[in-house]
Design a protein around this motif. Sequence first.
Motif, PDB file in Angstrom:
ATOM      1  N   SER A  32       0.871  -1.174   0.000  1.00 55.41           N
ATOM      2  CA  SER A  32       0.000   0.000   0.000  1.00 55.41           C
ATOM      3  C   SER A  32       0.907   1.222   0.000  1.00 55.41           C
ATOM      4  N   PRO A  33       0.358   2.431  -0.109  1.00 51.40           N
ATOM      5  CA  PRO A  33       1.211   3.623  -0.083  1.00 51.40           C
ATOM      6  C   PRO A  33       2.018   3.792   1.195  1.00 51.40           C
ATOM      7  N   HIS A  34       1.681   3.012   2.230  1.00 49.69           N
ATOM      8  CA  HIS A  34       2.402   3.149   3.497  1.00 49.69           C
ATOM      9  C   HIS A  34       2.925   1.825   4.037  1.00 49.69           C
ATOM     10  N   GLU A  35       2.893   0.758   3.236  1.00 51.76           N
ATOM     11  CA  GLU A  35       3.341  -0.554   3.707  1.00 51.76           C
ATOM     12  C   GLU A  35       4.234  -1.231   2.676  1.00 51.76           C
ATOM     13  N   VAL A  36       5.364  -1.738   3.163  1.00 53.40           N
ATOM     14  CA  VAL A  36       6.296  -2.477   2.307  1.00 53.40           C
ATOM     15  C   VAL A  36       6.654  -3.777   3.015  1.00 53.40           C
ATOM     16  N   GLU A  37       6.560  -4.860   2.288  1.00 52.86           N
ATOM     17  CA  GLU A  37       6.911  -6.166   2.845  1.00 52.86           C
ATOM     18  C   GLU A  37       8.300  -6.574   2.370  1.00 52.86           C
ATOM     19  N   VAL A  38       9.106  -7.090   3.294  1.00 49.94           N
ATOM     20  CA  VAL A  38      10.415  -7.623   2.959  1.00 49.94           C
ATOM     21  C   VAL A  38      10.720  -8.785   3.893  1.00 49.94           C
ATOM     22  N   ASN A  39      11.115  -9.903   3.309  1.00 51.96           N
ATOM     23  CA  ASN A  39      11.454 -11.113   4.077  1.00 51.96           C
ATOM     24  C   ASN A  39      10.343 -11.530   5.029  1.00 51.96           C
ATOM     25  N   GLY A  40       9.093 -11.360   4.603  1.00 46.27           N
ATOM     26  CA  GLY A  40       7.958 -11.775   5.413  1.00 46.27           C
ATOM     27  C   GLY A  40       7.517 -10.775   6.453  1.00 46.27           C
ATOM     28  N   ASN A  41       8.244  -9.674   6.587  1.00 45.80           N
ATOM     29  CA  ASN A  41       7.893  -8.635   7.558  1.00 45.80           C
ATOM     30  C   ASN A  41       7.269  -7.441   6.857  1.00 45.80           C
ATOM     31  N   ILE A  42       6.235  -6.881   7.472  1.00 45.29           N
ATOM     32  CA  ILE A  42       5.579  -5.695   6.921  1.00 45.29           C
ATOM     33  C   ILE A  42       6.068  -4.460   7.662  1.00 45.29           C
ATOM     34  N   LEU A  43       6.683  -3.538   6.921  1.00 52.32           N
ATOM     35  CA  LEU A  43       7.183  -2.292   7.480  1.00 52.32           C
ATOM     36  C   LEU A  43       6.240  -1.167   7.084  1.00 52.32           C
ATOM     37  N   THR A  44       5.957  -0.271   8.022  1.00 54.51           N
ATOM     38  CA  THR A  44       5.099   0.880   7.716  1.00 54.51           C
ATOM     39  C   THR A  44       5.956   2.136   7.608  1.00 54.51           C
ATOM     40  N   THR A  45       5.514   3.062   6.765  1.00 53.38           N
ATOM     41  CA  THR A  45       6.326   4.252   6.493  1.00 53.38           C
ATOM     42  C   THR A  45       5.457   5.424   6.071  1.00 53.38           C
ATOM     43  N   LYS A  46       5.925   6.610   6.402  1.00 53.94           N
ATOM     44  CA  LYS A  46       5.225   7.811   5.953  1.00 53.94           C
ATOM     45  C   LYS A  46       5.454   8.039   4.460  1.00 53.94           C
ATOM     46  N   ASN A  47       6.683   7.783   4.000  1.00 52.27           N
ATOM     47  CA  ASN A  47       7.038   8.016   2.594  1.00 52.27           C
ATOM     48  C   ASN A  47       7.808   6.823   2.030  1.00 52.27           C
ATOM     49  N   ILE A  48       7.708   6.642   0.730  1.00 59.12           N
ATOM     50  CA  ILE A  48       8.466   5.611   0.024  1.00 59.12           C
ATOM     51  C   ILE A  48       9.236   6.287  -1.106  1.00 59.12           C
ATOM     52  N   ILE A  49      10.507   5.927  -1.259  1.00 57.73           N
ATOM     53  CA  ILE A  49      11.301   6.378  -2.400  1.00 57.73           C
ATOM     54  C   ILE A  49      11.667   5.153  -3.233  1.00 57.73           C
ATOM     55  N   ILE A  50      11.237   5.161  -4.491  1.00 50.35           N
ATOM     56  CA  ILE A  50      11.540   4.062  -5.408  1.00 50.35           C
ATOM     57  C   ILE A  50      12.812   4.410  -6.170  1.00 50.35           C
ATOM     58  N   ALA A  51      13.822   3.574  -6.017  1.00 49.54           N
ATOM     59  CA  ALA A  51      15.111   3.810  -6.682  1.00 49.54           C
ATOM     60  C   ALA A  51      15.645   2.472  -7.196  1.00 49.54           C
ATOM     61  N   THR A  52      14.821   1.805  -7.981  1.00 49.32           N
ATOM     62  CA  THR A  52      15.099   0.426  -8.387  1.00 49.32           C
ATOM     63  C   THR A  52      15.896   0.300  -9.674  1.00 49.32           C
ATOM     64  N   GLY A  53      16.262   1.432 -10.290  1.00 50.04           N
ATOM     65  CA  GLY A  53      17.177   1.392 -11.416  1.00 50.04           C
ATOM     66  C   GLY A  53      16.589   0.840 -12.697  1.00 50.04           C
ATOM     67  N   ALA A  54      17.472   0.310 -13.528  1.00 52.91           N
ATOM     68  CA  ALA A  54      17.078  -0.209 -14.837  1.00 52.91           C
ATOM     69  C   ALA A  54      17.964  -1.394 -15.180  1.00 52.91           C
ATOM     70  N   ARG A  55      17.596  -2.089 -16.244  1.00 52.76           N
ATOM     71  CA  ARG A  55      18.344  -3.258 -16.713  1.00 52.76           C
ATOM     72  C   ARG A  55      18.536  -3.143 -18.221  1.00 52.76           C
ATOM     73  N   PRO A  56      19.496  -3.885 -18.780  1.00 49.37           N
ATOM     74  CA  PRO A  56      19.679  -3.818 -20.236  1.00 49.37           C
ATOM     75  C   PRO A  56      18.418  -4.250 -20.983  1.00 49.37           C
ATOM     76  N   THR A  57      18.057  -3.482 -21.984  1.00 41.65           N
ATOM     77  CA  THR A  57      16.925  -3.830 -22.846  1.00 41.65           C
ATOM     78  C   THR A  57      17.356  -4.932 -23.806  1.00 41.65           C
ATOM     79  N   ILE A  58      16.534  -5.969 -23.906  1.00 41.17           N
ATOM     80  CA  ILE A  58      16.836  -7.076 -24.803  1.00 41.17           C
ATOM     81  C   ILE A  58      15.906  -6.987 -26.007  1.00 41.17           C
ATOM     82  N   PRO A  59      16.433  -6.735 -27.191  1.00 38.56           N
ATOM     83  CA  PRO A  59      15.587  -6.563 -28.373  1.00 38.56           C
ATOM     84  C   PRO A  59      15.031  -7.893 -28.869  1.00 38.56           C
ATOM     85  N   SER A  60      14.002  -7.791 -29.664  1.00 37.41           N
ATOM     86  CA  SER A  60      13.396  -8.985 -30.251  1.00 37.41           C
ATOM     87  C   SER A  60      14.132  -9.319 -31.551  1.00 37.41           C
TER      88      SER A  60
END
Length: 376
Positions: free
Chosen positions: A120-148
């Motif tokens: 949810s906008p205030h809940e993140v699960e990691v390793n089976g644990n649910i962490l609550t937060t006021k804010n979330i920052i997504i910084a998940t980067g990118a990966r090489p694009t694989i063409p068809s």
Amino acid sequence: MAKFDYNIIVIGGGSAGLVSAYIASATKAKVALIEKNKMGGDCLNTGCIPSKALIRSAKILSYIKRHREFGIKSAAAEFDFPEAMERVQAIIKKIEPHDSVKRYTDLGVDCFSGDAKVLSPHEVEVNGNILTTKNIIIATGARPTIPSINGLGKVNFLTSDNLWNIQELPKKLLIVGGGPIGSEFAQCFARLGSDVTQVEMSPHILTREDNEISLALRQQFGREGIDIHTDTTCKTIVTEDEKQVMVFEKGGQELRVKFDQILIAVGRTANSKGFGLENIGIEFDQHNRIIVDSYLRTTTHKNIYACGDVVGPYQFTHMAAHQAWYCAVNALFSPFKKFKVDYSVVPWCTFTDPEIARVGLNEKEATRQGIDYEVT
């Protein structure tokens, strides 16, 4: 008032995520950082650091071959590719502590190793644990694009991610892509001793640069023996006489190039899906990048921010750090104070030889935007 475990949860331990967590921890905010792979992200492990280390080895070899230009009568070198690759890994290891879990834990950041899932906008699960937060920052980067490309899945192709695992210098290297990554590696491997062919579907390599700049680099590549094909489309990979062959189409004609290794460098795709964002209404553009406003907030949830390659539009380490400052500061101090991200002066460099660098607009971009300019 709702009570949360954290002021900010940062998802992603690359350049954008690390800077976000660092800034937030410096203000004594309660911060969690979640990374599923290696701390340091692409820049440390597969991008800036290893590529520039290998490019330096190639540049030194080039200087030795050109020794007479510098007044040196005699010079020679015995090059060992596995040793050069070991040096690359040693440099990564030297820098690793700067981006490590230990360093960030010592800074007061709670570091988690595992897959994050945004519930949810205030809940993140990691390793089976649910962490609550006021804010979330997504910084998940990118990966090489694989063409068809038909047949690509049947060969052990290289990308900027897995290139660093090879221990044998390719005799015939085919590089698909004429952008910064493809061009840097084309010159690098040619100087190390590979027979390099570079293929680009656009009329020029480095299409974001002014045409005369792209042409000057292409001419330099030609002098170094790199075989470049622009306006060329990769069609299929076949096996002929036990050799791998790429079949191209150029100007209505069919071309064939044999190769030992193929490096795919056609761009990068944002790591924006598969961990819950699509389930809470986050919007993405046609390139799967997260859509954000001028404060780097997502359009649907104003407490969720995003920065770095997952957002763009500039996929550079320094721009990831630049955006991270706005994410962290806006998340911590909004609505009392917030800042619009500033892209007015963006520096970048492609580490070919000669290097191609600029700050802000070039002629091509100024013309497209209808901005008057003067060439000095």
